[in-house]
Design a protein around this motif. Structure first.
Motif, mmCIF file in Angstrom:
data_model
loop_
_atom_site.group_PDB
_atom_site.id
_atom_site.type_symbol
_atom_site.label_atom_id
_atom_site.label_comp_id
_atom_site.label_asym_id
_atom_site.label_seq_id
_atom_site.Cartn_x
_atom_site.Cartn_y
_atom_site.Cartn_z
ATOM 1 N N LEU A 1 0.887 -1.169 0.000
ATOM 2 C CA LEU A 1 0.000 0.000 0.000
ATOM 3 C C LEU A 1 0.922 1.216 0.000
ATOM 4 N N TYR A 2 0.894 1.967 -1.105
ATOM 5 C CA TYR A 2 1.861 3.055 -1.283
ATOM 6 C C TYR A 2 1.475 4.299 -0.488
ATOM 7 N N LEU A 3 2.485 5.129 -0.254
ATOM 8 C CA LEU A 3 2.234 6.407 0.406
ATOM 9 C C LEU A 3 1.354 7.278 -0.464
ATOM 10 N N THR A 4 1.665 7.243 -1.756
ATOM 11 C CA THR A 4 0.890 8.033 -2.698
ATOM 12 C C THR A 4 0.920 7.347 -4.055
ATOM 13 N N ARG A 5 -0.042 7.662 -4.871
ATOM 14 C CA ARG A 5 -0.100 7.163 -6.240
ATOM 15 C C ARG A 5 -0.424 8.348 -7.128
ATOM 16 N N PRO A 6 0.286 8.493 -8.236
ATOM 17 C CA PRO A 6 0.029 9.671 -9.064
ATOM 18 C C PRO A 6 -1.364 9.642 -9.688
ATOM 19 N N PHE B 1 6.442 25.680 -7.615
ATOM 20 C CA PHE B 1 5.552 24.529 -7.410
ATOM 21 C C PHE B 1 6.167 23.318 -8.115
ATOM 22 N N SER B 2 6.123 22.168 -7.448
ATOM 23 C CA SER B 2 6.623 20.938 -8.064
ATOM 24 C C SER B 2 5.469 20.151 -8.674
ATOM 25 N N PHE B 3 5.707 19.620 -9.878
ATOM 26 C CA PHE B 3 4.708 18.762 -10.539
ATOM 27 C C PHE B 3 5.222 17.322 -10.593
ATOM 28 N N HIS B 4 6.023 16.934 -9.600
ATOM 29 C CA HIS B 4 6.541 15.566 -9.565
ATOM 30 C C HIS B 4 5.389 14.571 -9.402
ATOM 31 N N GLY C 1 10.912 20.771 -10.401
ATOM 32 C CA GLY C 1 10.832 21.886 -9.459
ATOM 33 C C GLY C 1 12.197 22.321 -8.946
ATOM 34 N N THR C 2 13.121 21.374 -8.849
ATOM 35 C CA THR C 2 14.440 21.688 -8.296
ATOM 36 C C THR C 2 15.179 22.687 -9.179
ATOM 37 N N LEU C 3 15.225 22.388 -10.494
ATOM 38 C CA LEU C 3 15.909 23.330 -11.399
ATOM 39 C C LEU C 3 15.161 24.656 -11.464
ATOM 40 N N GLU D 1 7.257 14.497 -14.183
ATOM 41 C CA GLU D 1 8.268 15.375 -13.602
ATOM 42 C C GLU D 1 7.874 16.769 -14.068
ATOM 43 N N GLY D 2 8.236 17.782 -13.326
ATOM 44 C CA GLY D 2 7.955 19.135 -13.785
ATOM 45 C C GLY D 2 7.843 20.101 -12.626
ATOM 46 N N GLY D 3 7.736 21.362 -12.969
ATOM 47 C CA GLY D 3 7.573 22.380 -11.936
ATOM 48 C C GLY D 3 7.378 23.726 -12.584
ATOM 49 N N ALA E 1 -2.668 17.681 0.553
ATOM 50 C CA ALA E 1 -1.718 16.936 -0.265
ATOM 51 C C ALA E 1 -1.077 15.787 0.508
ATOM 52 N N TYR E 2 -0.831 15.979 1.787
ATOM 53 C CA TYR E 2 -0.131 14.972 2.612
ATOM 54 C C TYR E 2 -0.945 14.707 3.869
ATOM 55 N N MET E 3 -0.629 13.590 4.544
ATOM 56 C CA MET E 3 -1.302 13.272 5.808
ATOM 57 C C MET E 3 -0.267 12.993 6.893
ATOM 58 N N VAL F 1 4.499 3.818 4.629
ATOM 59 C CA VAL F 1 4.509 5.136 5.285
ATOM 60 C C VAL F 1 5.905 5.742 5.141
ATOM 61 N N ARG F 2 6.021 7.065 5.249
ATOM 62 C CA ARG F 2 7.321 7.728 5.107
ATOM 63 C C ARG F 2 7.568 8.694 6.255
ATOM 64 N N LYS F 3 8.881 8.860 6.576
ATOM 65 C CA LYS F 3 9.257 9.767 7.671
ATOM 66 C C LYS F 3 9.660 11.111 7.070
ATOM 67 N N THR G 1 4.666 12.481 -7.342
ATOM 68 C CA THR G 1 4.116 12.299 -5.994
ATOM 69 C C THR G 1 3.292 13.502 -5.518
ATOM 70 N N LYS G 2 3.170 14.515 -6.347
ATOM 71 C CA LYS G 2 2.471 15.738 -5.917
ATOM 72 C C LYS G 2 0.983 15.687 -6.265
ATOM 73 N N ILE G 3 0.223 16.569 -5.632
ATOM 74 C CA ILE G 3 -1.237 16.563 -5.843
ATOM 75 C C ILE G 3 -1.577 16.855 -7.296
ATOM 76 N N PRO H 1 11.462 30.311 2.586
ATOM 77 C CA PRO H 1 10.581 29.480 3.410
ATOM 78 C C PRO H 1 9.952 28.367 2.569
ATOM 79 N N VAL H 2 9.383 27.390 3.239
ATOM 80 C CA VAL H 2 8.695 26.279 2.557
ATOM 81 C C VAL H 2 7.282 26.190 3.136
ATOM 82 N N HIS H 3 6.280 26.104 2.286
ATOM 83 C CA HIS H 3 4.906 25.849 2.763
ATOM 84 C C HIS H 3 4.825 24.331 3.016
HETATM 85 N N1 T4K Z 1 10.993 21.154 -2.353
HETATM 86 C C1 T4K Z 1 10.222 20.324 -1.640
HETATM 87 C C2 T4K Z 1 9.696 20.798 -0.335
HETATM 88 C C3 T4K Z 1 9.897 19.062 -2.132
HETATM 89 O O1 T4K Z 1 9.138 18.219 -1.399
HETATM 90 C C4 T4K Z 1 10.410 18.665 -3.384
HETATM 91 C C5 T4K Z 1 10.141 17.330 -3.900
HETATM 92 C C6 T4K Z 1 11.196 19.582 -4.114
HETATM 93 C C7 T4K Z 1 11.470 20.818 -3.560
HETATM 94 C C8 T4K Z 1 11.760 19.254 -5.457
HETATM 95 O O2 T4K Z 1 10.778 19.183 -6.461
HETATM 96 P P1 T4K Z 1 11.024 18.221 -7.765
HETATM 97 O O3 T4K Z 1 12.377 18.559 -8.329
HETATM 98 O O4 T4K Z 1 10.948 16.790 -7.292
HETATM 99 O O5 T4K Z 1 9.915 18.609 -8.698
HETATM 100 C C9 T4K Z 1 9.643 12.275 -3.436
HETATM 101 C C10 T4K Z 1 9.780 13.054 -4.727
HETATM 102 O O6 T4K Z 1 10.759 12.492 -5.595
HETATM 103 C C11 T4K Z 1 10.063 14.505 -4.554
HETATM 104 O O7 T4K Z 1 9.635 15.141 -5.734
HETATM 105 C C12 T4K Z 1 9.290 15.098 -3.390
HETATM 106 N N2 T4K Z 1 9.629 16.472 -3.131
HETATM 107 C C13 T4K Z 1 9.506 14.284 -2.136
HETATM 108 C C14 T4K Z 1 8.740 14.824 -0.943
HETATM 109 O O8 T4K Z 1 9.067 12.969 -2.377
HETATM 110 P P2 T4K Z 1 10.919 10.194 -2.522
HETATM 111 O O9 T4K Z 1 12.333 9.775 -2.741
HETATM 112 O O10 T4K Z 1 10.377 10.159 -1.157
HETATM 113 O O11 T4K Z 1 9.915 9.435 -3.540
HETATM 114 P P3 T4K Z 1 9.613 7.893 -3.722
HETATM 115 O O12 T4K Z 1 10.124 7.469 -5.042
HETATM 116 O O13 T4K Z 1 10.069 7.141 -2.524
HETATM 117 O O14 T4K Z 1 8.023 7.857 -3.799
HETATM 118 C C15 T4K Z 1 7.185 8.133 -2.698
HETATM 119 C C16 T4K Z 1 5.921 7.303 -2.828
HETATM 120 O O15 T4K Z 1 5.257 7.543 -4.056
HETATM 121 C C17 T4K Z 1 6.147 5.801 -2.771
HETATM 122 O O16 T4K Z 1 5.145 5.226 -1.929
HETATM 123 C C18 T4K Z 1 5.952 5.322 -4.184
HETATM 124 C C19 T4K Z 1 5.008 6.327 -4.790
HETATM 125 N N3 T4K Z 1 5.283 6.588 -6.205
HETATM 126 C C20 T4K Z 1 6.413 7.279 -6.543
HETATM 127 C C21 T4K Z 1 6.698 7.535 -7.845
HETATM 128 C C22 T4K Z 1 7.953 8.299 -8.232
HETATM 129 C C23 T4K Z 1 4.417 6.130 -7.164
HETATM 130 O O17 T4K Z 1 3.387 5.498 -6.857
HETATM 131 N N4 T4K Z 1 4.674 6.415 -8.478
HETATM 132 C C24 T4K Z 1 5.794 7.100 -8.865
HETATM 133 O O18 T4K Z 1 5.972 7.342 -10.089
HETATM 134 O O19 T4K Z 1 10.858 11.703 -3.077
#
Ligand code: T4K
Length: 400
Positions: A19-24, A192-195, A74-76, A204-206, A295-297, A324-326, A197-199, A142-144
């Motif tokens: 059971l994943y933390l999130t699903r896109p 804003f990040s469009f990764h 989002g990082t770049l 990938e994107g931002g 977005a998160y719990m 779950v994630r820390k 794992t985001k809402i 700052p970070v929201h």
């Molecule tokens: N600033 C903040 C505050 C951020 O949180 C982030 C990114 C950034 C900047 C940078 O933005 P980006 O450059 O990423 O746009 C994930 C993400 O990779 C990362 O984007 C995100 N924050 C961070 C909070 O979480 P991981 O290493 O924890 O992800 P991962 O691969 O372990 O996945 C988490 C869960 O999502 C798992 O349960 C699996 C699931 N998942 C993941 C992916 C990639 C899926 O179901 N499908 C997928 O395609 O970092």
């Protein structure tokens, strides 16, 4: 779940599949296919194509911002935005964040100055910031956190008094409004990040939102190698562009974000209602006057009241196949590349260290089945009920 033996105590895992933390959230594949076909037929794949231009217009409308430049991640986006605003020297930021926030400072040759957080909102503590300002300070980043708005009025007043810029890491805050204003309108710029794992995702994107047309133009130069025309390269840019397929996915996903937020609100409230009376469990304080995105719990586990610590709950839930994630542990100020900074001292960041050791993010995504969510909730209650046995296993006193 009565009489069930927890997996960490030797029972079978509650979930056979992870059971994943999130699903896109993904667009309907049948809706996406004609767009992909059109992109293939046109053979225009990137470099400010028609889909990208349409996507940016739609984003500006959705986010209610004057300018929105999209990037490959989002990082770049954040890194180039800091260059565009000429940040240098020292920047005051939070250690309770994803590594990217601090890493982009590093890549820009800027010294991060860590500021402790408010243990209730989990955001940068605005009452400490002024004590960290030096002649080298150029900005606050700052970070929201988890989409919860920072105290923007206070931040803007500090920045304006001291002549500092504010670049906001709004990676988690897509669709949030604060005090009636769309969140991307605060500070000098927001990322804003469009990764995935985001809402809201484009795989990938931002993007960077801002009101300054010059900054927006500068960012567009930077993301495309500094190329302004066939005959003019204005400086050392880089490649940080979003491609046409990402933009097409973005256009389709944008149609569903408001619905996603509604669905997640129900799940968020279900978690809060079910867990609020569990001793030692608390939730992030969402700022007043916020239209939140759920977005998160995250939950915070106070061992002195619960009798079980976050790591033990984490291990017990992972044993059940719940991913779950820390977030965000390890705390960024404690990782090897930053821990020797003077501002990284643990005694200066007591709340950030305490929260990094007690936060746990639970599964949260649009199509998380209600049944599965209820199983997660009941499981947490069972873990708390069996805390003595789990503590023995986790501390190695007892083996199964
Ligand atoms: N600033 C903040 C505050 C951020 O949180 C982030 C990114 C950034 C900047 C940078 O933005 P980006 O450059 O990423 O746009 C994930 C993400 O990779 C990362 O984007 C995100 N924050 C961070 C909070 O979480 P991981 O290493 O924890 O992800 P991962 O691969 O372990 O996945 C988490 C869960 O999502 C798992 O349960 C699996 C699931 N998942 C993941 C992916 C990639 C899926 O179901 N499908 C997928 O395609 O970092």
């Amino acid at each position: 779940m009565k009489n069930r033996i927890l997996a960490i105590l030797g029972g079978a895992p509650l979930f056979q599949e992870k059971l994943y933390l999130t699903r896109p959230a993904l667009p309907d594949i049948d809706k996406l296919t004609p767009h992909i076909r059109r992109i293939f037929e046109s053979r225009w794949l990137t470099n400010n194509g028609a889909y990208l231009q349409e996507f940016e217009k739609k984003l500006e409308d959705f986010l209610q911002v004057p300018h929105c430049a999209t990037f490959c991640n989002g990082t770049l986006a954040l890194q180039l935005c800091m260059q565009g605003l000429r940040l240098s020297g020292e920047v005051i930021t939070t250690p309770f964040t994803f590594a990217a926030t601090t890493h982009v400072l590093h890549w820009n040759n800027i010294t991060p100055v860590f500021c402790d957080i408010d243990p209730c909102t989990l955001n940068i503590d605005v009452n400490i910031i002024e004590s960290l300002i030096t002649p080298k300070t150029t900005a606050i980043v700052p970070v929201h956190v988890f989409g919860n708005p920072c105290d923007m009025e206070k931040l803007e007043s500090i920045a304006s008094y001291h002549g500092l810029k504010i670049v906001i890491d709004a990676a988690h805050a897509f669709g949030v409004k604060y005090k009636g204003k769309a969140i991307g309108n605060y500070g000098n710029a927001s990322m804003f990040s469009f990764h995935a794992t985001k809402i809201f995702n484009t795989m990938e994107g931002g993007c960077i939102t801002c009101s300054d047309i010059t900054l927006d133009r500068r960012l567009r130069d930077y993301m495309n190698f500094g190329i302004r025309s066939e005959d003019e390269i204005i400086g050392p840019g880089i490649n940080a562009k979003m491609n046409e397929i990402q933009a097409a996915i973005g256009i389709l996903n944008l149609e569903n974000v408001s619905k996603s937020i509604e669905i997640r609100k129900i799940k968020y409230e279900r978690y809060v209602e079910a867990l609020k009376d569990l001793p030692g469990v608390s939730f992030q304080d969402i700022m007043d006057a916020t239209e939140y995105n759920y977005a998160y719990m995250p939950i915070i586990i106070d061992e002195s009241k619960s009798g079980i610590n976050r790591n033990a709950v984490y291990s017990a839930m992972r044993a059940e196949n719940i991913l779950v994630r820390k977030y965000f542990s390890p705390l960024i100020s404690n990782i090897s590349c930053y821990k020797s900074l003077p501002s990284a001292r643990m005694d200066l960041l007591p709340h950030a260290n305490e929260i990094a050791g007690s936060v746990l993010c639970l599964p949260m995504y649009d199509d998380l089945p209600a049944d599965d969510q209820m199983k997660v909730i009941d499981l947490i209650k069972s873990i708390f009920a069996d805390k003595h046995k789990i503590n023995e296993i986790v501390s190695g006193i007892k083996q199964i």
